[in-house]
Design a protein around this motif. Structure first.
Motif, PDB file in Angstrom:
ATOM      1  N   TRP A  18       9.503   6.411   9.390  1.00  0.00           N
ATOM      2  CA  TRP A  18       8.977   7.764   9.229  1.00  0.00           C
ATOM      3  C   TRP A  18       7.858   7.775   8.194  1.00  0.00           C
ATOM      4  CZ3 TRP A  18       9.119   9.472   4.290  1.00  0.00           C
ATOM      5  CH2 TRP A  18      10.121   8.989   3.448  1.00  0.00           C
ATOM      6  N   PHE A  19       7.021   8.811   8.286  1.00  0.00           N
ATOM      7  CA  PHE A  19       5.923   8.954   7.334  1.00  0.00           C
ATOM      8  C   PHE A  19       5.676  10.430   7.067  1.00  0.00           C
ATOM      9  CE2 PHE A  19       3.884   9.254  11.475  1.00  0.00           C
ATOM     10  CZ  PHE A  19       2.997  10.303  11.318  1.00  0.00           C
ATOM     11  N   VAL A  20       5.050  10.682   5.939  1.00  0.00           N
ATOM     12  CA  VAL A  20       4.603  12.028   5.580  1.00  0.00           C
ATOM     13  C   VAL A  20       3.180  11.895   5.049  1.00  0.00           C
ATOM     14  CG1 VAL A  20       4.964  14.059   4.148  1.00  0.00           C
ATOM     15  CG2 VAL A  20       6.942  12.764   4.968  1.00  0.00           C
ATOM     16  N   TRP A  74      -0.135   9.294   1.638  1.00  0.00           N
ATOM     17  CA  TRP A  74       1.026   9.259   2.523  1.00  0.00           C
ATOM     18  C   TRP A  74       2.115   8.431   1.885  1.00  0.00           C
ATOM     19  CZ3 TRP A  74       2.898   4.611   4.499  1.00  0.00           C
ATOM     20  CH2 TRP A  74       2.063   3.500   4.346  1.00  0.00           C
ATOM     21  N   ARG A  75       3.293   8.685   2.332  1.00  0.00           N
ATOM     22  CA  ARG A  75       4.443   7.862   1.965  1.00  0.00           C
ATOM     23  C   ARG A  75       5.272   7.640   3.214  1.00  0.00           C
ATOM     24  NH1 ARG A  75       9.038  11.173   1.002  1.00  0.00           N
ATOM     25  NH2 ARG A  75       8.533  13.404   1.002  1.00  0.00           N
ATOM     26  N   GLY A  76       6.008   6.543   3.200  1.00  0.00           N
ATOM     27  CA  GLY A  76       6.777   6.209   4.392  1.00  0.00           C
ATOM     28  C   GLY A  76       8.030   5.449   4.041  1.00  0.00           C
ATOM     29  N   SER A  77       8.828   5.198   5.058  1.00  0.00           N
ATOM     30  CA  SER A  77      10.097   4.513   4.878  1.00  0.00           C
ATOM     31  C   SER A  77       9.897   3.013   4.751  1.00  0.00           C
ATOM     32  CB  SER A  77      11.015   4.802   6.074  1.00  0.00           C
ATOM     33  OG  SER A  77      10.460   4.279   7.264  1.00  0.00           O
ATOM     34  N   GLY A  78      10.959   2.343   4.283  1.00  0.00           N
ATOM     35  CA  GLY A  78      10.907   0.889   4.196  1.00  0.00           C
ATOM     36  C   GLY A  78      10.728   0.241   5.552  1.00  0.00           C
ATOM     37  N   ALA A  79      11.324   0.865   6.595  1.00  0.00           N
ATOM     38  CA  ALA A  79      11.169   0.324   7.949  1.00  0.00           C
ATOM     39  C   ALA A  79       9.712   0.360   8.377  1.00  0.00           C
ATOM     40  CB  ALA A  79      12.031   1.113   8.938  1.00  0.00           C
ATOM     41  N   PHE A 131       0.387  -1.990  -1.520  1.00  0.00           N
ATOM     42  CA  PHE A 131      -0.579  -1.489  -0.537  1.00  0.00           C
ATOM     43  C   PHE A 131      -0.943  -0.053  -0.882  1.00  0.00           C
ATOM     44  CE2 PHE A 131      -1.874   0.321   3.566  1.00  0.00           C
ATOM     45  CZ  PHE A 131      -2.783  -0.641   3.984  1.00  0.00           C
ATOM     46  N   PRO A 132      -2.241   0.292  -0.943  1.00  0.00           N
ATOM     47  CA  PRO A 132      -2.644   1.655  -1.310  1.00  0.00           C
ATOM     48  C   PRO A 132      -2.175   2.675  -0.281  1.00  0.00           C
ATOM     49  CG  PRO A 132      -4.538   0.366  -0.571  1.00  0.00           C
ATOM     50  CD  PRO A 132      -3.401  -0.592  -0.707  1.00  0.00           C
ATOM     51  N   ARG A 133      -1.650   3.791  -0.748  1.00  0.00           N
ATOM     52  CA  ARG A 133      -1.079   4.820   0.137  1.00  0.00           C
ATOM     53  C   ARG A 133      -2.077   5.948   0.365  1.00  0.00           C
ATOM     54  NH1 ARG A 133       4.074   2.623   1.695  1.00  0.00           N
ATOM     55  NH2 ARG A 133       3.976   0.688   0.511  1.00  0.00           N
ATOM     56  N   THR A 134      -3.287   5.609   0.803  1.00  0.00           N
ATOM     57  CA  THR A 134      -4.293   6.607   1.121  1.00  0.00           C
ATOM     58  C   THR A 134      -4.453   6.675   2.632  1.00  0.00           C
ATOM     59  OG1 THR A 134      -6.116   5.027   1.055  1.00  0.00           O
ATOM     60  CG2 THR A 134      -5.502   6.098  -1.020  1.00  0.00           C
ATOM     61  N   MET A 135      -5.007   7.802   3.102  1.00  0.00           N
ATOM     62  CA  MET A 135      -5.212   7.941   4.541  1.00  0.00           C
ATOM     63  C   MET A 135      -6.212   6.918   5.058  1.00  0.00           C
ATOM     64  SD  MET A 135      -5.073  12.096   4.948  1.00  0.00           S
ATOM     65  CE  MET A 135      -5.242  12.006   6.715  1.00  0.00           C
ATOM     66  N   VAL A 137       1.624  16.332   7.516  1.00  0.00           N
ATOM     67  CA  VAL A 137       1.986  15.875   8.856  1.00  0.00           C
ATOM     68  C   VAL A 137       3.207  14.984   8.711  1.00  0.00           C
ATOM     69  CG1 VAL A 137       1.304  14.501  10.852  1.00  0.00           C
ATOM     70  CG2 VAL A 137      -0.356  16.015   9.774  1.00  0.00           C
ATOM     71  N   PHE A 138       4.286  15.399   9.353  1.00  0.00           N
ATOM     72  CA  PHE A 138       5.513  14.619   9.363  1.00  0.00           C
ATOM     73  C   PHE A 138       5.602  13.895  10.703  1.00  0.00           C
ATOM     74  CE2 PHE A 138       6.209  17.992   6.377  1.00  0.00           C
ATOM     75  CZ  PHE A 138       7.004  17.455   5.380  1.00  0.00           C
ATOM     76  N   GLY A 139       6.040  12.644  10.680  1.00  0.00           N
ATOM     77  CA  GLY A 139       6.136  11.945  11.952  1.00  0.00           C
ATOM     78  C   GLY A 139       6.863  10.620  11.864  1.00  0.00           C
ATOM     79  N   THR A 140       6.905   9.960  12.990  1.00  0.00           N
ATOM     80  CA  THR A 140       7.540   8.644  13.109  1.00  0.00           C
ATOM     81  C   THR A 140       6.578   7.701  13.817  1.00  0.00           C
ATOM     82  OG1 THR A 140       8.574   9.188  15.240  1.00  0.00           O
ATOM     83  CG2 THR A 140       9.858   9.626  13.231  1.00  0.00           C
ATOM     84  N   ILE A 141       6.772   6.429  13.564  1.00  0.00           N
ATOM     85  CA  ILE A 141       6.030   5.380  14.265  1.00  0.00           C
ATOM     86  C   ILE A 141       7.043   4.354  14.747  1.00  0.00           C
ATOM     87  CG2 ILE A 141       4.376   3.501  14.019  1.00  0.00           C
ATOM     88  CD1 ILE A 141       2.799   5.171  12.126  1.00  0.00           C
ATOM     89  N   GLN A 142       6.986   4.047  16.032  1.00  0.00           N
ATOM     90  CA  GLN A 142       7.943   3.117  16.642  1.00  0.00           C
ATOM     91  C   GLN A 142       7.227   1.867  17.124  1.00  0.00           C
ATOM     92  OE1 GLN A 142      10.183   4.683  19.934  1.00  0.00           O
ATOM     93  NE2 GLN A 142      11.544   2.927  20.037  1.00  0.00           N
ATOM     94  N   ASP A 143       7.849   0.731  16.902  1.00  0.00           N
ATOM     95  CA  ASP A 143       7.312  -0.557  17.352  1.00  0.00           C
ATOM     96  C   ASP A 143       7.554  -0.696  18.851  1.00  0.00           C
ATOM     97  OD1 ASP A 143       6.430  -3.103  17.702  1.00  0.00           O
ATOM     98  OD2 ASP A 143       7.748  -4.033  16.225  1.00  0.00           O
ATOM     99  N   LEU A 144       6.479  -0.806  19.633  1.00  0.00           N
ATOM    100  CA  LEU A 144       6.577  -0.938  21.088  1.00  0.00           C
ATOM    101  C   LEU A 144       6.228  -2.337  21.575  1.00  0.00           C
ATOM    102  CD1 LEU A 144       4.847   2.352  22.343  1.00  0.00           C
ATOM    103  CD2 LEU A 144       7.275   1.954  21.942  1.00  0.00           C
TER     104      LEU A 144
END
Length: 639
Positions: free
Chosen positions: A144-146, A154-159, A170-174, A237-244
């Motif tokens: 997940w990310f915000v 932005w910040r995100g999960s360990g996954a 790693f810099p947390r900029t857009m 913006v709240f969201g998720t990113i999935q490995d495909l």
């Protein structure tokens, strides 16, 4: 107003907390009823018992360390787990105060114990839930990310960090986020993200990322929603990113398998159709040819109609040949299997193949004289070799080039591919092969998929049964066929057949040393006169050398570039159109300075040598020359 003040014990009792006193050795000296109820004991039953008796073994070390670290006279506040009488855990918030003696030593302690078991259960359930969520995200490849739009961070999960292959540094900029997107997908991702910010449209996009650590490319799916909290609060913006990546790989494999299956089914269906047509066609041709023979027998000699019937008979025999090719494609051709050597079959066809190839195309031979045998039909193998050779020659066209024919032994481990044209796995074992390759323009993927379709052709209409017949012959012999090609780099067709268990103990008689070992030097014959070039080619072969031919200097230079280091000597005519021998020799010195060149001319040799003294000719031969003269010259140069 109360008649008398409440004691501390009464106040504690009313609060629902437990009261517990201990001596200096941490043995129970007293406890109120509430404490006993919490532990499930009668208070008097615990007098004199060490507190450690009411703890779980795994908690003792931490508790003892905590007690040892307390300063004298200083109270403590901590959470502690106890073991109830029934063995269940009791979590308490402990507020403990030391009881000091006259000398300041700790004589005991008194503590107030508040039951926090329900809170601990909720916390444990929450931790389990969070752990399960993290594990599910890890297994599913989801993070997940915000995005904080106003702060552009932005910040995100360990996954998510694991998926992107980034660390805490790693810099947390857009901008850094977008830098991870593959260059080919960058514009699409940015455009979709801007639409999400502009109109609240949910973000949904499949794209590639490039992990900065290992440069590995991974497919992901991003989902997100724009949240505007209003009141001056930040928009996010709240969201998720999935490995495909694995899904994409499996999907690609599935499509490949489906394509292979459809190809096999199509060829099988076409084979059944071709076999049925050929069977009925042969019945009709039998009648046509038989009646034509009878008519010729019945007609009187010299009748004009005889020529027409002979023409009908010739056309019918050509049609019968097409029918045989259709039967071969269907795998139902007439097969008479014998344990034979492919090298011997190909060798017997040498003269026939030389006549069959186009003008300007040279044949190169590499026939293994120590081949294993294979159970094959010699007639069918001859048709296979002829069809592949003619196909290779036509692929080269009028520009000139080389068709190489090779035979040999191999195993599944030595093959360049582990599957055949139809995508079937080649089993373990020993095989023999016949291979025909060309220096033509190569084959693109769209053409490769239709190579063996009946009547499909890249050439003029009416062609297209040559390669389908090859496929049918290979299938009829329980063999495999491989096609290796890419545009601009020629093509190779390799037919593979199971070897039988009888290896050859001696070289196959009749295979010349150059064909058996492929070690003899190659002579490039350059002459614009067809008759002279053909004669020189036959002379060079009779001398025991391999040969390539070119009709002018331009073709000769192209051949030398195409075969770097493979040509041992050039037999070069002096007078030619486009580029004469002198200009060709000068260019050859730039390409391969040490390549021996023998000049051939009707002029006197001394004159030629004087003109080309700076070009270091390896030899000169005057036209017309005899076989013995050419052999002596080439032997001296190539020795």
């Amino acid at each position: 107003m109360l008649k008398s003040p409440l004691s501390c014990e009464q106040i504690v009792e009313m609060s629902g907390d437990g009261l517990w006193t201990m001596d200096g050795r941490r043995r129970t000296t007293s406890m109120n009823a509430r404490m006993g109820a919490l532990l499930g004991f009668a208070p008097d039953d615990l007098i004199g018992r060490p507190v450690a008796d009411l703890m779980f073994d795994e908690d003792l070390q931490a508790h003892e360390a905590r007690m040892a670290g307390r300063a004298a006279g200083v109270g403590g506040r901590y959470e502690q787990r106890f073991r109830r009488a029934d063995g269940s855990p009791l979590w308490c918030l402990v507020r403990e105060t030391a009881l000091l003696g006259p000398g300041g030593e700790i004589e005991g302690s008194i503590g107030i114990f508040t039951d926090i078991s329900d809170r601990k259960q909720v916390e444990e359930a929450l931790r389990d839930s969070e752990h399960s969520l993290r594990e599910l995200q890890r297994v599913a490849g989801v993070g997940w990310f915000v995005h904080d739009i106003s702060a552009r961070t932005w910040r995100g999960s360990g996954a998510l960090d694991e998926l992107f292959g980034i660390g805490q540094a790693f810099p947390r900029t857009m901008e850094s986020w977008l830098s991870l997107v593959h260059a080919d997908d960058h514009a699409e991702v940015q455009a979709r993200f801007q639409r999400t910010l502009a109109g609240g449209e949910p973000f949904s996009c499949e794209y590639r990322i490039v992990r900065p650590k290992d440069r590995q490319i991974r497919w992901v799916q991003g989902l997100g929603e724009f949240i505007d909290r209003g009141g001056g609060q930040s928009t996010r913006v709240f969201g998720t990113i999935q490995d495909l990546t694995e899904h994409m790989r499996q999907d690609q494999e599935q499509r490949h398998l489906e394509s292979r299956l459809l190809q096999a089914q199509k060829l099988e269906s076409l084979g059944v159709l071709a076999g049925g047509i050929a069977h009925d066609f042969n019945n009709l041709l039998t009648s046509i040819l038989g009646n034509a023979d009878l008519a010729l027998l019945d007609l009187p000699p010299g009748t004009p109609a005889a020529d027409s019937i002979v023409a009908i008979e010739a056309a019918a025999r050509r049609a019968a040949e097409i029918a045989r090719q259709m039967l071969a494609y269907s795998g139902h051709g007439r097969f008479v299997l014998e344990p034979l050597h492919l090298s011997r079959i190909v060798l017997e066809m040498k003269r026939m193949l030389e006549v069959a190839v186009s003008k300007g195309v040279s044949l190169r031979w590499d026939l293994d004289g120590h081949m294993n045998r294979a159970e094959v039909d010699p007639g069918q193998i001859r048709q296979l070799v002829m069809n592949l050779t003619v196909n290779a020659s036509e692929a080269i066209g009028s520009n000139g080039g080389v068709v190489s024919i090779r035979t040999g032994n191999t195993t599944e481990h030595a093959l360049p591919l582990d599957v055949d044209y139809l995508g079937e796995d080649i089993p373990d074992g020993r095989f023999v092969f016949v291979e025909v390759s060309d220096t033509g323009p190569g084959i693109d993927e769209a053409t490769r998929l239709r190579l063996f379709d009946p009547f499909f052709s890249t050439k003029f209409p009416g062609r297209g049964l040559g390669l389908p017949a090859v496929l049918g012959i290979v299938r009829g012999h329980r063999g495999h066929i491989q096609v290796l090609s890419e545009p601009g780099h020629g093509a190779t067709f390799r037919a593979i057949f199971p070897a039988v268990d009888a290896p050859v103990s001696r070289p196959i008689a009749g295979v010349p040393p150059d064909a058996a070992t492929a070690k003899a030097p190659t002579v490039l014959v350059v002459d614009d006169e067809d008759s002279v070039r053909l004669l020189a080619k036959r002379f060079v072969e009779r001398c025991g050398y391999r040969v390539l031919t070119a009709t002018n200097g331009v073709e000769a230079l192209a051949m030398v570039r195409e075969h770097p280091g493979d040509i041992g000597c050039v037999l070069l005519d002096l007078t030619m159109p486009k580029m004469d021998g002198e200009a060709t020799l000068c260019e050859l010195r730039h390409i391969e300075p040490d390549l021996p060149v023998v000049m051939a001319s009707g002029y006197q040799g001394q004159e030629i040598k004087e003109r080309l003294v700076d070009q270091a000719l390896a030899g000169f031969i005057q036209k017309p020359y005899r076989l013995a003269d050419l052999k002596a010259t080439l032997d001296s140069v190539l020795a």
